[in-house]
Design a protein around this motif. Structure first.
Motif, PDB file in Angstrom:
ATOM      1  N   LEU A 347       0.821  -1.211   0.000  1.00  0.00           N
ATOM      2  CA  LEU A 347       0.000   0.000   0.000  1.00  0.00           C
ATOM      3  C   LEU A 347       0.853   1.258   0.000  1.00  0.00           C
ATOM      4  O   LEU A 347       0.468   2.284  -0.570  1.00  0.00           O
ATOM      5  CB  LEU A 347      -0.924  -0.002   1.225  1.00  0.00           C
ATOM      6  CG  LEU A 347      -2.327  -0.558   1.037  1.00  0.00           C
ATOM      7  CD1 LEU A 347      -3.071  -0.557   2.364  1.00  0.00           C
ATOM      8  CD2 LEU A 347      -3.098   0.240   0.008  1.00  0.00           C
ATOM      9  N   LYS A 348       2.010   1.189   0.641  1.00  0.00           N
ATOM     10  CA  LYS A 348       2.886   2.360   0.739  1.00  0.00           C
ATOM     11  C   LYS A 348       3.400   2.800  -0.624  1.00  0.00           C
ATOM     12  O   LYS A 348       3.751   3.967  -0.810  1.00  0.00           O
ATOM     13  CB  LYS A 348       4.060   2.029   1.661  1.00  0.00           C
ATOM     14  CG  LYS A 348       4.893   3.224   2.086  1.00  0.00           C
ATOM     15  CD  LYS A 348       4.121   4.139   3.003  1.00  0.00           C
ATOM     16  CE  LYS A 348       4.975   5.277   3.507  1.00  0.00           C
ATOM     17  NZ  LYS A 348       4.231   6.216   4.371  1.00  0.00           N
ATOM     18  N   THR A 349       3.423   1.881  -1.593  1.00  0.00           N
ATOM     19  CA  THR A 349       3.897   2.248  -2.927  1.00  0.00           C
ATOM     20  C   THR A 349       2.956   3.210  -3.630  1.00  0.00           C
ATOM     21  O   THR A 349       3.364   3.893  -4.582  1.00  0.00           O
ATOM     22  CB  THR A 349       4.076   0.994  -3.790  1.00  0.00           C
ATOM     23  OG1 THR A 349       2.809   0.321  -3.950  1.00  0.00           O
ATOM     24  CG2 THR A 349       5.081   0.043  -3.147  1.00  0.00           C
ATOM     25  N   GLY A 350       1.678   3.268  -3.208  1.00  0.00           N
ATOM     26  CA  GLY A 350       0.718   4.163  -3.846  1.00  0.00           C
ATOM     27  C   GLY A 350       0.236   3.684  -5.199  1.00  0.00           C
ATOM     28  O   GLY A 350      -0.338   4.476  -5.974  1.00  0.00           O
ATOM     29  N   ASN A 351       0.436   2.423  -5.514  1.00  0.00           N
ATOM     30  CA  ASN A 351      -0.002   1.882  -6.799  1.00  0.00           C
ATOM     31  C   ASN A 351      -1.524   1.768  -6.825  1.00  0.00           C
ATOM     32  O   ASN A 351      -2.128   1.126  -5.954  1.00  0.00           O
ATOM     33  CB  ASN A 351       0.651   0.514  -7.029  1.00  0.00           C
ATOM     34  CG  ASN A 351       0.372  -0.040  -8.404  1.00  0.00           C
ATOM     35  OD1 ASN A 351      -0.696  -0.554  -8.683  1.00  0.00           O
ATOM     36  ND2 ASN A 351       1.369   0.066  -9.279  1.00  0.00           N
ATOM     37  N   VAL A 352      -2.162   2.405  -7.807  1.00  0.00           N
ATOM     38  CA  VAL A 352      -3.627   2.444  -7.875  1.00  0.00           C
ATOM     39  C   VAL A 352      -4.192   1.047  -8.103  1.00  0.00           C
ATOM     40  O   VAL A 352      -5.208   0.655  -7.490  1.00  0.00           O
ATOM     41  CB  VAL A 352      -4.075   3.408  -8.987  1.00  0.00           C
ATOM     42  CG1 VAL A 352      -5.607   3.416  -9.101  1.00  0.00           C
ATOM     43  CG2 VAL A 352      -3.558   4.803  -8.727  1.00  0.00           C
ATOM     44  N   THR A 353      -3.574   0.276  -8.972  1.00  0.00           N
ATOM     45  CA  THR A 353      -4.060  -1.076  -9.242  1.00  0.00           C
ATOM     46  C   THR A 353      -3.986  -1.945  -7.992  1.00  0.00           C
ATOM     47  O   THR A 353      -4.902  -2.747  -7.725  1.00  0.00           O
ATOM     48  CB  THR A 353      -3.224  -1.710 -10.371  1.00  0.00           C
ATOM     49  OG1 THR A 353      -3.216  -0.856 -11.509  1.00  0.00           O
ATOM     50  CG2 THR A 353      -3.791  -3.062 -10.761  1.00  0.00           C
ATOM     51  N   ALA A 354      -2.923  -1.789  -7.214  1.00  0.00           N
ATOM     52  CA  ALA A 354      -2.789  -2.555  -5.974  1.00  0.00           C
ATOM     53  C   ALA A 354      -3.878  -2.162  -4.979  1.00  0.00           C
ATOM     54  O   ALA A 354      -4.446  -3.030  -4.298  1.00  0.00           O
ATOM     55  CB  ALA A 354      -1.405  -2.333  -5.364  1.00  0.00           C
ATOM     56  N   GLU A 355      -4.184  -0.875  -4.874  1.00  0.00           N
ATOM     57  CA  GLU A 355      -5.238  -0.438  -3.959  1.00  0.00           C
ATOM     58  C   GLU A 355      -6.586  -1.048  -4.347  1.00  0.00           C
ATOM     59  O   GLU A 355      -7.335  -1.530  -3.484  1.00  0.00           O
ATOM     60  CB  GLU A 355      -5.319   1.087  -3.965  1.00  0.00           C
ATOM     61  CG  GLU A 355      -4.116   1.780  -3.345  1.00  0.00           C
ATOM     62  CD  GLU A 355      -4.246   3.288  -3.388  1.00  0.00           C
ATOM     63  OE1 GLU A 355      -5.232   3.782  -3.982  1.00  0.00           O
ATOM     64  OE2 GLU A 355      -3.373   3.984  -2.827  1.00  0.00           O
ATOM     65  N   LYS A 356      -6.896  -1.048  -5.633  1.00  0.00           N
ATOM     66  CA  LYS A 356      -8.174  -1.624  -6.079  1.00  0.00           C
ATOM     67  C   LYS A 356      -8.224  -3.118  -5.801  1.00  0.00           C
ATOM     68  O   LYS A 356      -9.267  -3.645  -5.374  1.00  0.00           O
ATOM     69  CB  LYS A 356      -8.368  -1.352  -7.570  1.00  0.00           C
ATOM     70  CG  LYS A 356      -8.583   0.116  -7.907  1.00  0.00           C
ATOM     71  CD  LYS A 356      -8.793   0.302  -9.402  1.00  0.00           C
ATOM     72  CE  LYS A 356      -9.030   1.778  -9.742  1.00  0.00           C
ATOM     73  NZ  LYS A 356      -9.225   1.981 -11.192  1.00  0.00           N
ATOM     74  N   GLU A 357      -7.125  -3.804  -6.026  1.00  0.00           N
ATOM     75  CA  GLU A 357      -7.103  -5.253  -5.789  1.00  0.00           C
ATOM     76  C   GLU A 357      -7.246  -5.566  -4.298  1.00  0.00           C
ATOM     77  O   GLU A 357      -7.922  -6.537  -3.921  1.00  0.00           O
ATOM     78  CB  GLU A 357      -5.805  -5.836  -6.336  1.00  0.00           C
ATOM     79  CG  GLU A 357      -5.721  -7.353  -6.262  1.00  0.00           C
ATOM     80  CD  GLU A 357      -6.759  -8.041  -7.125  1.00  0.00           C
ATOM     81  OE1 GLU A 357      -7.149  -9.178  -6.791  1.00  0.00           O
ATOM     82  OE2 GLU A 357      -7.188  -7.446  -8.126  1.00  0.00           O
ATOM     83  N   LEU A 358      -6.632  -4.771  -3.454  1.00  0.00           N
ATOM     84  CA  LEU A 358      -6.746  -4.983  -2.008  1.00  0.00           C
ATOM     85  C   LEU A 358      -8.165  -4.719  -1.526  1.00  0.00           C
ATOM     86  O   LEU A 358      -8.650  -5.370  -0.584  1.00  0.00           O
ATOM     87  CB  LEU A 358      -5.763  -4.074  -1.280  1.00  0.00           C
ATOM     88  CG  LEU A 358      -4.274  -4.431  -1.423  1.00  0.00           C
ATOM     89  CD1 LEU A 358      -3.399  -3.350  -0.827  1.00  0.00           C
ATOM     90  CD2 LEU A 358      -3.969  -5.763  -0.766  1.00  0.00           C
ATOM     91  N   ILE A 359      -8.856  -3.773  -2.170  1.00  0.00           N
ATOM     92  CA  ILE A 359     -10.258  -3.497  -1.807  1.00  0.00           C
ATOM     93  C   ILE A 359     -11.155  -4.634  -2.280  1.00  0.00           C
ATOM     94  O   ILE A 359     -11.973  -5.164  -1.519  1.00  0.00           O
ATOM     95  CB  ILE A 359     -10.698  -2.148  -2.408  1.00  0.00           C
ATOM     96  CG1 ILE A 359      -9.942  -0.999  -1.748  1.00  0.00           C
ATOM     97  CG2 ILE A 359     -12.197  -1.954  -2.222  1.00  0.00           C
ATOM     98  CD1 ILE A 359     -10.213   0.348  -2.395  1.00  0.00           C
TER      99      ILE A 359
END
Length: 597
Positions: A347-359
């Motif tokens: 999450l600390k990387t600020g990657n938008v795709t990662a945030e959506k996948e984590l949600i």
């Protein structure tokens, strides 16, 4: 000059041995001053040791195991002294070693698989190789490039920590030792060394092999940008690491150390976070990852989030861990803690795709549930707090809305505040001890910081501010309980000698505060009166008990005027350079005498 006087100077025992017509290398190695003479560059000694026969004999002590019936000197002292002679970095001795291919073959014969590899000799071998890396880099690298099997032998012995240190130096942890650093890194990246190290993360290997392989790969990641680091962060290698991590669900060691490598790929400079300087600035959020993460590397990790989320499920785990406060059914485990840490760094990387996948995968909701299910695991609380902070500081409203609404973060905080004890619930993994008072939860400090962060971000983000206005119960709690708690925990308001503001701290030591301290004389007088009335200081040497002199309790009275005299005398004594200590016996005697005069 004093030391040149013949009658006063003493010859070295090493010189006495060198003066003999026939002497052996063992006689020199047995002499205590040989290392000192080597560092002093004794010409006669160096000329003897640089001879090929002597270098070969020194190498035998380092690479060959002593016989079982060997004396302690042969088994311990001589190998140690031989290693120290090489690490004195005498150029002519090292030159003899690297210019003779047979001597180099003998040195690297220690890595042969059919030979024993004791930790003692492995340490000596490692020190000699690292010394050659620093002082004889070019000929050493030429030898390694000409003997490709050396890399495989080093990787096969990576479970030995000393051998791992050689690999860490070889892959460029100290890039200044290589004059042609980029060429060496390019050659190493074109070899199959990286594949061999990554495959050591397989569950079939021992935990110490996993740990040392992960340390080597983390050293490569921290050395970015380099050809090796670029190769390691490629999607094929990321997938290879995760395949080893999830290959066997029973191998927790492989999972933990594989995730450590992934964390280093996401945050190559993560070790800086453990420095004291970082902790001093943690609340100001001044630490940021200095190396941008390739979105391709992050994208290669996202397909494995579902498998990691399954491992966070504790319902199928039947392990029980008794603790001082109760039982854990099951304990969180190091592997789940490492998964949460990985999510925090992701999450600390600020990657938008990662945030959506984590949600979408429900990962964020699951780690927040773990935060309240394990109220006594502060390691977990630290990582989850970082996850929440990253969500609140995100510029995307969807992740903030997911945190506050779907995860019901504020509602869970309020529920914990209403019942801040560990409840006996069979559905929860943490249960209190039977027959004992239920202990308080240990995450209230973290929830306080999270709550303050929510209030702070509500001033700048409209979505958070809107949600705060809708929650009347939260507003009442933060206006009363949270506000009072912040006042109590504000250390700069404490009247215990701490300055009211950080910039007010101009004194060199706490002792300087004694002169300017404002004493509450009435309270001090009452405390001293009560203390001596109940004979708190009645055991002082050379002072008789007042009751033995026929005095009653009312005679031992300490008024404000007497207190002023005592405090003034203490200040005067300190001004005159005496040692003033509230727990010291002279001051206690002084006060006691003043009370009885």
């Amino acid at each position: 000059m004093f030391w040149r006087l013949t009658s006063l100077s003493t010859s070295s025992p090493v010189e006495s041995i060198l003066d003999k017509e026939n002497f052996s290398l063992e006689e020199l190695l047995d002499e205590e001053e040989i290392i000192q003479e080597c560092k002093a560059l004794n010409s006669r000694l160096v000329n003897f040791l640089r001879d090929r026969a002597q270098v070969e004999e020194l190498l035998r002590y380092i690479v060959e195991e002593p016989p079982k019936d060997a004396e302690s000197k042969r088994a311990f002292k001589f190998p140690f002294i031989a290693c120290e002679i090489f690490t004195c970095e005498i150029d002519v001795i090292l030159k003899t070693l690297v210019e003779e291919s047979e001597l180099m073959d003998m040195l690297f014969s220690f890595l042969e698989p059919d030979r024993p590899h004791s930790a003692l000799l492995a340490g000596y071998f490692s020190k000699v190789i690292i010394c050659l890396m620093i002082r004889k880099t070019v000929p050493l690298m030429h030898y390694v490039q000409a003997h490709q099997n050396v890399l495989r032998q080093l990787v096969d012995l990576i479970g030995i920590t000393s051998i791992m240190e050689v690999l860490v130096r070889l892959v460029g942890a100290d890039d200044h030792v290589y004059p042609n650093f980029m060429d060496v890194m390019q050659w190493l990246s074109e070899s199959d060394m990286l594949e061999m190290i990554v495959d050591k993360l397989s569950p079939s290997n021992l935990p110490e092999v996993h740990a040392n392989a992960a340390e080597t790969l983390c050293a490569i990641a921290r050395n970015a940008p380099s050809a090796l680091a670029t190769k390691l962060s490629s999607p094929s290698f990321v997938a290879r690491i995760f395949d080893h991590a999830l290959e066997d669900s029973h191998s927790k060691s492989g999972l933990v150390h594989s995730l450590s490598v992934c964390i280093s790929l996401l945050d190559p400079k993560r070790l800086l976070a453990y420095s004291p300087l970082f902790h001093s600035f943690r609340n100001q959020h001044m630490y940021e990852c200095p190396v941008p993460v390739d979105p391709v590397t992050v994208g290669a990790m996202l397909p494995k989030l579902g498998d990691l989320l399954k491992l966070l499920n504790v319902s199928s785990d039947d392990k029980v861990l008794p603790t001082t406060y109760g039982e854990l059914r099951p304990p969180l485990g190091k592997h789940r803690l490492k998964i949460v840490e990985f999510i925090s760094v992701l999450l600390k990387t600020g990657n938008v795709t990662a945030e959506k996948e984590l949600i979408n995968s429900g990962t964020i909701k699951r780690v927040i549930d773990l935060f309240f299910e394990y109220p006594c695991n502060n390691f977990l609380h630290h990582h989850v707090e970082n996850i929440i902070m990253s969500c609140l500081e995100s510029k995307k409203d969807d992740i903030v809305d997911h945190l506050l609404r779907e995860c019901n973060l504020m509602g869970k905080i309020l529920q914990t505040e209403k019942n801040p004890i560990i409840l006996a619930d069979s559905n929860q993994p943490t249960s209190p001890a039977v027959g004992k008072r239920a202990p308080r939860v240990c995450n209230l400090g973290h929830t306080t910081r999270i709550s303050n962060k929510i209030l702070q971000m509500g001033n700048s983000q409209s979505c958070i501010r809107t949600y705060l206005l809708e929650n009347t119960e939260w507003n009442e709690w933060q206006a009363t309980t949270l506000h009072e708690r912040n006042l109590v925990e504000n250390v700069y308001r404490w009247s215990c000698g701490r300055p009211t503001a950080l910039q007010d701290r101009t004194r060199d030591s706490d002792e300087d505060d004694l002169h300017d301290r404002d004493y509450d004389v009435s309270a001090l007088a009452n405390n001293l009166n009560q203390a001596f009335r109940y004979k708190s200081y009645g055991n002082i040497d050379t002072v008789e008990d007042p009751r033995s002199l026929g005095q009653d309790d009312e005679d031992v009275y300490f008024d404000d005027e007497s207190a002023e005299v005592v405090i003034s005398s203490l200040r005067l004594g300190d001004d005159q350079g005496r040692l003033v200590s509230y727990g010291s016996r002279p001051i206690c005697r002084h006060i006691y005498i003043c009370l009885n005069t």
